[in-house]
Design a protein around this motif. Structure first.
Motif, mmCIF file in Angstrom:
data_model
loop_
_atom_site.group_PDB
_atom_site.id
_atom_site.type_symbol
_atom_site.label_atom_id
_atom_site.label_comp_id
_atom_site.label_asym_id
_atom_site.label_seq_id
_atom_site.Cartn_x
_atom_site.Cartn_y
_atom_site.Cartn_z
ATOM 1 N N GLU A 65 58.267 8.663 55.209
ATOM 2 C CA GLU A 65 57.020 9.265 55.669
ATOM 3 C C GLU A 65 57.106 10.783 55.679
ATOM 4 O O GLU A 65 56.091 11.465 55.499
ATOM 5 N N ARG A 66 58.304 11.331 55.921
ATOM 6 C CA ARG A 66 58.457 12.786 55.911
ATOM 7 C C ARG A 66 58.345 13.344 54.500
ATOM 8 O O ARG A 66 57.863 14.462 54.297
ATOM 9 N N LEU B 166 52.044 -7.271 54.256
ATOM 10 C CA LEU B 166 53.469 -7.081 53.999
ATOM 11 C C LEU B 166 53.853 -5.609 53.901
ATOM 12 O O LEU B 166 55.029 -5.274 54.023
ATOM 13 N N PHE B 167 52.875 -4.730 53.683
ATOM 14 C CA PHE B 167 53.178 -3.305 53.618
ATOM 15 C C PHE B 167 53.159 -2.648 54.999
ATOM 16 O O PHE B 167 53.361 -1.444 55.099
ATOM 17 N N GLN B 168 52.896 -3.439 56.050
ATOM 18 C CA GLN B 168 52.955 -2.935 57.411
ATOM 19 C C GLN B 168 54.344 -3.215 57.989
ATOM 20 O O GLN B 168 54.972 -4.216 57.660
ATOM 21 N N PRO B 169 54.849 -2.322 58.863
ATOM 22 C CA PRO B 169 56.188 -2.539 59.435
ATOM 23 C C PRO B 169 56.257 -3.837 60.232
ATOM 24 O O PRO B 169 55.316 -4.216 60.923
ATOM 25 N N VAL C 258 58.847 1.067 51.083
ATOM 26 C CA VAL C 258 58.405 1.311 49.710
ATOM 27 C C VAL C 258 57.064 2.037 49.700
ATOM 28 O O VAL C 258 56.865 3.015 48.958
ATOM 29 N N ALA C 259 56.120 1.585 50.517
ATOM 30 C CA ALA C 259 54.794 2.215 50.559
ATOM 31 C C ALA C 259 54.884 3.657 51.061
ATOM 32 O O ALA C 259 54.195 4.542 50.537
ATOM 33 N N ALA C 260 55.739 3.911 52.058
ATOM 34 C CA ALA C 260 55.873 5.266 52.589
ATOM 35 C C ALA C 260 56.480 6.206 51.551
ATOM 36 O O ALA C 260 56.018 7.335 51.364
ATOM 37 N N ALA D 80 54.643 9.404 49.660
ATOM 38 C CA ALA D 80 55.229 10.744 49.739
ATOM 39 C C ALA D 80 55.436 11.351 48.356
ATOM 40 O O ALA D 80 55.530 12.582 48.232
ATOM 41 N N HIS D 81 55.508 10.527 47.318
ATOM 42 C CA HIS D 81 55.677 11.013 45.944
ATOM 43 C C HIS D 81 54.370 10.947 45.146
ATOM 44 O O HIS D 81 54.392 10.943 43.909
#
Length: 369
Positions: free
Chosen positions: A220-221, A313-316, A338-340, A344-345
């Motif tokens: 996320e950062r 499934l993309f939620q923690p 993976v989603a985070a 970020a990219h």
């Protein structure tokens, strides 16, 4: 000195109106004076240049020109008094109307300000819901409501994340405590050996959970520095590392470079390949394709997945099965990491359920900057 926007608007528009009216009235008065003076001058010239008549009788009285000048002075004096009085009345009226109109125009702003002052984490569900024409203030209020909606969802996701993380961390701690209490009650060699195995398993689960949380925070950062990363090479290394004897892995790799953090992108690829191998069945298959136009596409066989639950499934801490005890092999953070990292990219990741079972995950690469 503190002045409000309402005061500044009143002074600005009322002052402009008053100055404009003053200029117009003064100009009109001057034009009337000049027109009157010109008419008197013409009449005087006609009287002097015209034929001279000798009246039979001579009347003694005031000079008509003097009378006209006296009338002129009285009329203009009265006209200037009326003009100044009109300017004063219109000035008061203008400032009063500007004060009233600016108050009505700024009423929605006060409504937005009042709502913002009342907001806190306990009442993020409050909205402005401004009614009226579609103007700038209505657009501002709608934007504010949309921001509140995003903040409410973010706060709810944060509360859910904290609750799930607490639950996940409490489970291995409870197992460790129970193992210690029961194991030490009868400190036989067999009981100590069994307690040691259970503590190691619980500790490994805690380590995986903490490692997943750190990876999610790093994703996320975002990347600290961007360097070209060979996506195909990362897939090849992950396939060799997570290969299983009873799972067939098919690779269709073309050179693709993406600018980003090498560690984060490697973690993204590792999570996708590891999940595809782990959530499979004996004799299953994993297909990985990397191409400049398609990005990264990974598909696997496995249990049937409800298409309506794929986005979860993309939620923690979201898993296909509701129980937490039976999921000791993972913490449910793989696809959320993976989603985070993808976000970020400047990439995007989507997943679809395969009709025969398993998932197809598609990582779309960012376009050229």
């Amino acid at each position: 000195m503190h002045t409000t926007i309402r005061t500044r608007l009143t002074l600005a528009f009322g002052g402009l109106f008053l100055v404009s009216v003053t200029i117009v009235l003064f100009a009109a008065n001057r034009m009337v004076e000049q027109s009157f003076d010109g008419s008197v001058s013409v009449r005087s010239e006609v009287s002097q240049d015209g034929p001279v008549r000798h009246p039979r009788t001579v009347r003694v009285g005031p000079d008509p020109e003097d009378v006209m000048m006296a009338v002129r002075d009285d009329v203009f004096s009265s006209q200037w008094r009326i003009t100044l009085t009109s300017i004063a009345v219109m000035g008061v009226t203008a400032f009063g109307l500007c004060w009233w109109l600016s108050g009505r125009a700024l009423r929605p702003v006060h409504q937005i300000t009042g709502t913002a002052r009342r907001l806190s984490l306990s009442n993020l569900g409050e909205r402005i819901n401004m009614k009226g024409p579609r103007d700038e203030l209505k657009e501002l209020a709608d934007t504010f409501d949309a921001m509140l909606e995003r903040l409410a969802r973010s706060a709810e996701d944060q509360r859910r994340f904290v609750a799930n993380a607490s639950h996940e961390l409490r489970t291995p701690l409870a197992v460790q405590r129970a193992a210690i209490e029961i194991g030490l009650a009868d400190a036989s060699p067999e009981r100590v050996a069994a307690m040691r195995v259970e503590l190691l398993r619980s500790t490994e689960r805690s380590e995986r959970l903490i490692d997943g949380l750190l990876a999610l925070a790093q994703g996320e950062r975002g990347p600290r520095a961007r360097t070209p990363v060979d996506l195909a090479a990362a897939v090849r290394r992950a396939a060799e590392e997570y290969a299983a004897a009873d799972i067939e892995i098919e690779l269709d790799l073309r050179p693709v470079a993406i600018a980003g953090d090498d560690v984060l992108l490697t973690r993204l690829v590792d999570n996708l390949v590891q999940n595809a191998v782990r959530h499979n069945h004996p004799g299953g298959r994993v297909t990985v394709r990397v191409a400049p136009d398609a990005g990264l596409v990974i598909s696997n066989t496995g249990p049937l997945v409800d298409p309506g639950r794929v986005e979860e499934l993309f939620q923690p801490f979201r898993r296909l099965h509701p129980d937490r005890i039976g999921s000791a092999e993972g913490a449910g953070l793989g696809l959320s990491i993976v989603a985070a990292i993808a976000a970020a990219h400047d990439a995007s990741v989507t997943a679809t359920a395969n009709p025969e079972g398993g998932l197809t995950v598609h990582l779309s690469l960012p376009g050229p900057s």
